[in-house]
Design a protein around this motif. Structure first.
Motif, PDB file in Angstrom:
ATOM      1  N   LEU A 226     -10.919 -11.403   0.378  1.00  0.00           N
ATOM      2  CA  LEU A 226      -9.961 -10.780  -0.532  1.00  0.00           C
ATOM      3  C   LEU A 226     -10.607  -9.658  -1.341  1.00  0.00           C
ATOM      4  O   LEU A 226      -9.984  -8.610  -1.580  1.00  0.00           O
ATOM      5  N   GLU A 227     -11.851  -9.844  -1.762  1.00  0.00           N
ATOM      6  CA  GLU A 227     -12.563  -8.798  -2.503  1.00  0.00           C
ATOM      7  C   GLU A 227     -12.723  -7.552  -1.636  1.00  0.00           C
ATOM      8  O   GLU A 227     -12.555  -6.415  -2.118  1.00  0.00           O
ATOM      9  N   ARG A 228     -13.020  -7.750  -0.362  1.00  0.00           N
ATOM     10  CA  ARG A 228     -13.176  -6.620   0.542  1.00  0.00           C
ATOM     11  C   ARG A 228     -11.850  -5.875   0.713  1.00  0.00           C
ATOM     12  O   ARG A 228     -11.795  -4.643   0.674  1.00  0.00           O
ATOM     13  N   LEU A 229     -10.753  -6.619   0.878  1.00  0.00           N
ATOM     14  CA  LEU A 229      -9.434  -6.010   1.017  1.00  0.00           C
ATOM     15  C   LEU A 229      -9.029  -5.303  -0.274  1.00  0.00           C
ATOM     16  O   LEU A 229      -8.412  -4.223  -0.232  1.00  0.00           O
ATOM     17  N   ARG A 230      -9.383  -5.878  -1.405  1.00  0.00           N
ATOM     18  CA  ARG A 230      -9.069  -5.263  -2.698  1.00  0.00           C
ATOM     19  C   ARG A 230      -9.763  -3.910  -2.827  1.00  0.00           C
ATOM     20  O   ARG A 230      -9.160  -2.929  -3.286  1.00  0.00           O
ATOM     21  N   ALA A 231     -11.011  -3.857  -2.397  1.00  0.00           N
ATOM     22  CA  ALA A 231     -11.756  -2.597  -2.476  1.00  0.00           C
ATOM     23  C   ALA A 231     -11.192  -1.540  -1.541  1.00  0.00           C
ATOM     24  O   ALA A 231     -11.075  -0.365  -1.890  1.00  0.00           O
ATOM     25  N   VAL A 232     -10.800  -1.957  -0.336  1.00  0.00           N
ATOM     26  CA  VAL A 232     -10.252  -1.015   0.643  1.00  0.00           C
ATOM     27  C   VAL A 232      -8.923  -0.441   0.170  1.00  0.00           C
ATOM     28  O   VAL A 232      -8.619   0.744   0.379  1.00  0.00           O
ATOM     29  N   SER A 233      -8.100  -1.268  -0.490  1.00  0.00           N
ATOM     30  CA  SER A 233      -6.761  -0.836  -0.881  1.00  0.00           C
ATOM     31  C   SER A 233      -6.704  -0.145  -2.235  1.00  0.00           C
ATOM     32  O   SER A 233      -5.664   0.426  -2.587  1.00  0.00           O
ATOM     33  N   ALA A 234      -7.780  -0.174  -3.003  1.00  0.00           N
ATOM     34  CA  ALA A 234      -7.760   0.387  -4.363  1.00  0.00           C
ATOM     35  C   ALA A 234      -7.307   1.840  -4.396  1.00  0.00           C
ATOM     36  O   ALA A 234      -6.462   2.213  -5.231  1.00  0.00           O
ATOM     37  N   PRO A 235      -7.829   2.743  -3.547  1.00  0.00           N
ATOM     38  CA  PRO A 235      -7.362   4.141  -3.590  1.00  0.00           C
ATOM     39  C   PRO A 235      -5.867   4.285  -3.308  1.00  0.00           C
ATOM     40  O   PRO A 235      -5.193   5.142  -3.896  1.00  0.00           O
ATOM     41  N   LEU A 236      -5.338   3.435  -2.414  1.00  0.00           N
ATOM     42  CA  LEU A 236      -3.922   3.504  -2.072  1.00  0.00           C
ATOM     43  C   LEU A 236      -3.053   3.099  -3.256  1.00  0.00           C
ATOM     44  O   LEU A 236      -2.008   3.713  -3.533  1.00  0.00           O
ATOM     45  N   LEU A 237      -3.468   2.072  -3.978  1.00  0.00           N
ATOM     46  CA  LEU A 237      -2.665   1.556  -5.080  1.00  0.00           C
ATOM     47  C   LEU A 237      -2.767   2.409  -6.337  1.00  0.00           C
ATOM     48  O   LEU A 237      -1.870   2.368  -7.186  1.00  0.00           O
ATOM     49  N   ALA A 256      -2.428  -6.262  -7.027  1.00  0.00           N
ATOM     50  CA  ALA A 256      -1.036  -5.994  -7.380  1.00  0.00           C
ATOM     51  C   ALA A 256      -0.992  -4.875  -8.410  1.00  0.00           C
ATOM     52  O   ALA A 256      -1.903  -4.745  -9.240  1.00  0.00           O
ATOM     53  N   VAL A 257       0.061  -4.050  -8.345  1.00  0.00           N
ATOM     54  CA  VAL A 257       0.261  -2.991  -9.343  1.00  0.00           C
ATOM     55  C   VAL A 257       1.709  -3.037  -9.822  1.00  0.00           C
ATOM     56  O   VAL A 257       2.623  -3.331  -9.058  1.00  0.00           O
ATOM     57  N   ASN A 258       1.872  -2.811 -11.131  1.00  0.00           N
ATOM     58  CA  ASN A 258       3.183  -2.697 -11.769  1.00  0.00           C
ATOM     59  C   ASN A 258       4.033  -3.959 -11.635  1.00  0.00           C
ATOM     60  O   ASN A 258       5.268  -3.905 -11.681  1.00  0.00           O
ATOM     61  N   MET A 259       3.378  -5.080 -11.446  1.00  0.00           N
ATOM     62  CA  MET A 259       4.092  -6.355 -11.369  1.00  0.00           C
ATOM     63  C   MET A 259       3.110  -7.492 -11.586  1.00  0.00           C
ATOM     64  O   MET A 259       1.900  -7.315 -11.436  1.00  0.00           O
ATOM     65  N   GLU A 260       3.662  -8.630 -11.953  1.00  0.00           N
ATOM     66  CA  GLU A 260       2.815  -9.806 -12.109  1.00  0.00           C
ATOM     67  C   GLU A 260       2.409 -10.289 -10.728  1.00  0.00           C
ATOM     68  O   GLU A 260       3.257 -10.470  -9.847  1.00  0.00           O
ATOM     69  N   PRO A 261       1.115 -10.483 -10.475  1.00  0.00           N
ATOM     70  CA  PRO A 261       0.693 -10.892  -9.129  1.00  0.00           C
ATOM     71  C   PRO A 261       1.195 -12.283  -8.778  1.00  0.00           C
ATOM     72  O   PRO A 261       1.249 -13.176  -9.616  1.00  0.00           O
TER      73      PRO A 261
END
Length: 439
Positions: A226-237, A256-261
């Motif tokens: 999950l940490e790896r996926l979080r890092a990969v998706s950070a620029p997109l979010l 998650a962005v703009n919402m409660e995870p």
């Protein structure tokens, strides 16, 4: 994952050799219909009843079924336990070798994937079929620690004549199941087997501790993914203004962005880009990411699911949600399966106090019940409602039952489930209309 107090095969203060003789007299008496000197432990008695239904011959148990070398290799590669096998070996192989035992690791079907330990005991294992590629579920080899632990979903120790098949009476074995820490799905089991003379209550505690250690390590591996996926998706979010989630392939939230995870999203069984209704989120767009999915909830709502099926006919409970935009499958934990069954029977709803009595036999566990229902509703939001807890009136609920009432959640000790077993068996209408019985 924590287990209830361990039910060891050797009572405290009892001589092991004398107890083995008493068990053999008990085994002979039970098969002939006479009262024995001692009564089987409940977990053994329940298993023996299953063996009679299966038609297992105690004097000539069938040889364990074997798969080909290629099939064994494939199953090893597919098993999530392979990721923690080095840890299991470090924890148990030296102990098994010194104690004249063998260590066995199986998949959820009871097939032995790996075997290590004492050279002498490996020879004994060869003679009785305890070999890599063989099946040791109850239907294949009768009552044994591997098969019975997989049925009841908790650690089991089987000693001498507690084995249903007489050729196994020279063995003692202790086994603990391994569950996926993400969703409680049964992955397989760890077993330690040796001669009857080596029985010790601590063996079950050791195997249970190693199983829990393996589950904790699997949890750590998942967090790393999950940490790896979080890092990969950070620029997109970073540039998004609408609500969005990034989840892994099994629906666990990485960011998650703009919402409660939400801790986990129940994804469609057959996933593809497009729009789908998701429990707890409503209509969402799904876009693939490396190692996961971008989920964007939409303000509009589409048709909610129409059918929820709780399948209790197999070795592991499964919930299937069907709707106009696809189907979703979820494997509930044993506790969640109990709660879903009780809510399916009581469609008008149950309070936390009533469920506490159903599950624990007393009203003093309301906080625990509420916590479990909160976790369950994170997966099945929009399907399971609160105040009181109940299935939504908009869905049809089906429960697929096992062929025999005693196989209804056999690992459950909940009073509500035990009552349902007896009422289903008597056919007095305990289960509401719409329930399907497995054939």
């Amino acid at each position: 994952m924590s287990f209830p107090p361990l039910d060891t095969a050797l009572p405290a203060g009892v001589d092991a050799r004398e107890h083995a003789l008493a068990l053999r007299r008990m085994h002979d008496a039970s098969l002939s219909g006479r009262p024995g000197p001692v009564r089987p432990r409940p977990v053994i008695e329940d298993s023996w009843n299953r063996m009679r239904r299966f038609g297992i011959d105690p004097d000539a148990g069938p040889p364990p079924r074997l798969v080909s070398t290629d099939e064994l290799h494939r199953r090893r590669q597919e098993s999530p336990i392979a990721e923690v096998l080095p840890l299991i070996r470090r924890s148990l192989v030296s102990v098994a070798d010194e104690a004249d035992h063998i260590m066995l690791v199986t998949d959820a079907s009871g097939q032995i994937l790996w075997r290590d330990g004492s050279h002498r005991m490996r020879g004994v294992g060869d003679r009785v079929g305890l070999v890599e590629g063989s099946y040791w579920n109850e239907g294949s080899t009768g009552t044994n620690a591997i098969g019975t632990a997989l049925v009841v979903g908790r650690p089991v120790q089987v000693y001498s004549a507690e084995h249903f098949v007489r050729s196994l009476h020279t063995l003692t074995c202790a086994c603990a199941p391994i569950h996926d820490p993400r969703d409680g799905r049964l992955l397989g089991a760890i077993d330690v087997t040796g001669p009857v003379s080596t029985i010790h209550p601590s063996t079950l505690a050791l195997v249970s501790a190693v199983a829990q250690l393996a589950e904790a390590h699997l949890q750590s591996i998942h967090h790393t993914h999950l940490e790896r996926l979080r890092a990969v998706s950070a620029p997109l979010l970073a540039g998004m203004r609408e609500r969005a989630l990034v989840v892994d392939e099994t629906g666990w939230t990485a960011a998650a962005v703009n919402m409660e995870p939400i801790r986990r999203v129940l994804l469609p069984t057959h996933r593809e880009s497009g729009t789908a209704w998701l429990p707890a989120l409503g209509e969402c767009s799904l876009e693939p990411l490396p190692g996961g999915w971008l989920v964007r909830p939409r303000p509009a709502e589409c048709t909610a699911p129409s059918v929820v099926t709780l399948d209790l006919s197999g070795p592991a409970p499964e919930v299937t949600v069907e709707g106009s935009s696809g189907s979703w499958a979820h494997r509930p934990t044993p506790r969640h399966a109990e709660l879903l069954l009780l809510l399916a029977v009581h469609r008008s709803g149950r309070t936390a106090a009533e469920l506490s009595t159903d599950v624990f036999g007393a009203v003093g566990h309301v906080v625990t019940v509420r916590a479990e229902l909160s976790r369950l509703r994170r997966h099945l939001g929009g399907i399971v409602e609160s105040r009181p807890y109940r299935f939504s009136e908009d869905v049809v609920v089906r429960v697929v039952l096992p062929d025999f009432p005693e196989d209804l959640l056999p690992g459950s000790h909940s009073p509500g489930v035990r009552e349902l077993r007896s009422r289903v068996g008597s056919g007095d209408g305990a289960v509401p209309l719409g329930v399907e019985v497995a054939t």
